[in-house]
Design a protein around this motif. Structure first.
Motif, mmCIF file in Angstrom:
data_model
loop_
_atom_site.group_PDB
_atom_site.id
_atom_site.type_symbol
_atom_site.label_atom_id
_atom_site.label_comp_id
_atom_site.label_asym_id
_atom_site.label_seq_id
_atom_site.Cartn_x
_atom_site.Cartn_y
_atom_site.Cartn_z
ATOM 1 N N LEU A 65 74.364 40.395 -69.164
ATOM 2 C CA LEU A 65 74.056 39.156 -68.471
ATOM 3 C C LEU A 65 72.815 39.336 -67.606
ATOM 4 O O LEU A 65 71.908 38.499 -67.581
ATOM 5 N N SER A 66 72.798 40.452 -66.932
ATOM 6 C CA SER A 66 71.669 40.760 -66.057
ATOM 7 C C SER A 66 70.382 40.882 -66.876
ATOM 8 O O SER A 66 69.309 40.435 -66.463
ATOM 9 N N MET A 118 79.189 44.132 -70.040
ATOM 10 C CA MET A 118 79.081 42.676 -70.113
ATOM 11 C C MET A 118 78.161 42.174 -69.005
ATOM 12 O O MET A 118 77.247 41.385 -69.231
ATOM 13 N N LEU A 119 78.440 42.640 -67.784
ATOM 14 C CA LEU A 119 77.637 42.247 -66.640
ATOM 15 C C LEU A 119 76.199 42.703 -66.825
ATOM 16 O O LEU A 119 75.249 42.011 -66.458
ATOM 17 N N ARG A 120 76.053 43.877 -67.432
ATOM 18 C CA ARG A 120 74.708 44.422 -67.635
ATOM 19 C C ARG A 120 73.925 43.559 -68.622
ATOM 20 O O ARG A 120 72.738 43.327 -68.450
#
Lengths: 246, 245
Positions: free
Chosen positions: B5-6, B1-3
């Motif tokens: 977003l990044s 998920m964070l990836r």
């Protein structure tokens, strides 16, 4: 088949460039079915001697005769297990011929059943030591070398493992060399006790124990212990050897 | 998920920058995507990517296996270390371009020359990493294997190799990124296909969308290989280690 150790000397070169003697002339032999116990102060060179006997260190003066085909089972001071292999794999890698029945029995005796598939990093030191014992027993050794195998175990477990070692030694004609600090272990397990001097190590006294292992009751053991204590007081580490104290 | 977003953030920055700079210098993401789709549907994209990937694979496998073997030998045998060390220092400091140009001069503009040049560039880093790994092998476990009379191969496979695995993974990862970079130079200088060749063409025509289309597809492939191949291998090799908190 006999283990004959005749070391005339061993010198270590320190990093600073100095040399020091670790072992003085040492001579003894061990027959199958016999348990020799090495007792000596810390740092006297016992581990160096074991390394020479095991063939790990060829840089010494003298001669060690091991039966050429002898299978060796070794329990090192620290367990030396492969952290990336499970408990069962650790044993099987050292003893590929071990049968499932034999392995189950060993794991049952050493109470390792629940830990077969664990990695050594997940075990306490006491458990890891038991795995090391299982590994040494699983190879059905001709020469069993135990370097303080019962250190850091609680008394009850140490007692049980001591009995297991005794059973194994009785079941096969295995030459056993035990290094220990515990006079109690030495008297309960040993056939002959070798008392070593501080560095450079030499044999101060060789004490045979006449009573067969299975017949040694608590009273007999206490008597042997008292006899040894008297000797140590009387001689203060004297060099007479070969007297049967039992 | 964070990836994800990044990644979205990266696209946003790109898009905004494209609006400021203008389409000729920095095309917007949709413009590049359009070129990608066009190249993909004509089949050219896959042809060039395939050619590059084949070269990477061959050169990588060659350099890793040879480099690991030499590194292990140099870590174990003192004589090999002393003999090999000057060569190693020379190779480590030799610019990639020199190796590639020399290879093309000596062996012609051939596939062999390209792959050999790429492999030679990667070889010394693999040697150095594996040599360090071999030097760090636990002697006490070697002694254990020798006392229990483990056959040489079993000892290597179960005692030495697991200790070397993190070093092999590190060499693979750094080596892969090195090979990715060098393969394009080798293609640019002397191959009639591959991503490097296409980038050379795009450079001559100042065709930025095409340049970005090829290099970003290539970067995506690298990312996929990294997540699907290198990272799982690393995770497997180190699964016995207690996890970091």
């Amino acid at each position: 088949m006999r283990l004959e150790v005749d070391i005339t000397g061993k010198t270590f070169r320190s990093a600073a460039g100095g040399t020091h003697e670790v072992l003085a002339p040492l001579k003894f032999a061990l027959c199958p079915g016999e348990v020799g116990v090495l007792i000596g102060p810390s740092g006297c060179g016992k581990s160096t001697m074991l390394r020479i006997i095991l063939g790990l260190d060829g840089d010494f003066r003298g001669h060690v005769a091991r039966p050429p085909q002898a299978r060796i089972g070794m329990v090192f001071q620290e367990p030396r297990l492969l952290p990336w292999r499970s408990v069962e794999q650790n044993v099987r890698l050292a003893a590929p011929d071990v049968t499932e029945a034999k392995l189950s029995e060993l794991f049952r005796i050493l109470e390792l059943d629940a830990h077969r598939s664990h990695f050594p990093g997940e075990l306490s030191l006491g458990l890891a030591r038991r795995v090391a014992l299982a590994r040494a027993f699983a190879v059905e050794p001709d020469l069993l070398v135990l370097d303080e195998p019962l250190a850091s175990l609680d008394d009850a477990l140490a007692g049980r493992l001591r009995d297991e070692i005794a059973t194994l030694v009785a079941s096969r004609p295995v030459m056993t060399l035990l290094v220990t600090h515990s006079l109690d272990d030495a008297i309960r397990l040993g056939d002959r006790l070798f008392f070593l001097s501080p560095r450079p190590a030499r044999i101060l006294a060789e004490v045979p124990i006449g009573i067969p292992r299975e017949a040694r009751g608590d009273a007999a053991i206490a008597a042997i212990k008292a006899g040894l204590a008297r000797r140590v007081q009387g001689e203060q580490g004297g060099e007479r050897s070969g007297r049967d104290v039992s | 998920m964070l990836r994800l977003l990044s990644f979205a953030l990266f696209l946003a920055i790109w898009w905004i920058a494209a609006l400021f700079v203008g389409g000729a210098k920095l095309p917007s993401p949709p413009a590049v995507l359009q070129v990608m789709i066009a190249e993909a549907s004509s089949g050219a994209l896959f042809l060039h990517l395939g050619a590059t990937l084949a070269r990477v694979t061959l050169a990588f496998v060659l350099a890793m296996s040879l480099g690991s073997a030499i590194g292990y030998l140099m870590g174990r045998v003192r004589l090999a270390d002393r003999l090999g060390d000057p060569w190693l220092i020379l190779l480590l400091n030799l610019p990639a371009l020199v190796v590639i140009v020399l290879a093309y001069i000596w062996a012609g503009l051939t596939e062999t020359a390209a792959i050999a040049a790429i492999a030679i560039n990667k070889l010394p880093t693999a040697v150095v990493t594996l040599r360090e790994g071999t030097r760090a092998l636990d002697r006490s476990l070697d002694e254990m294997a020798s006392v229990f009379a483990m056959p040489r191969w079993r000892a290597f496979r179960h005692v030495a190799l697991p200790q070397l695995a993190p070093y092999i993974a590190a060499a693979a990862r750094s080596g892969l990124s090195l090979v990715w970079k060098i393969v394009l130079v080798a293609e640019l200088l002397g191959r009639p296909n591959g991503v490097g060749f296409e980038i050379g063409v795009a450079f001559q025509l100042f065709d930025t969308p095409r340049l970005l289309a090829y290099s970003l597809t290539f970067a995506a492939v690298v990312l996929v290989i990294e997540t699907l191949l290198v990272q799982p291998f690393e995770a497997r090799a180190t699964r016995w280690r207690p996890r970091a908190a």
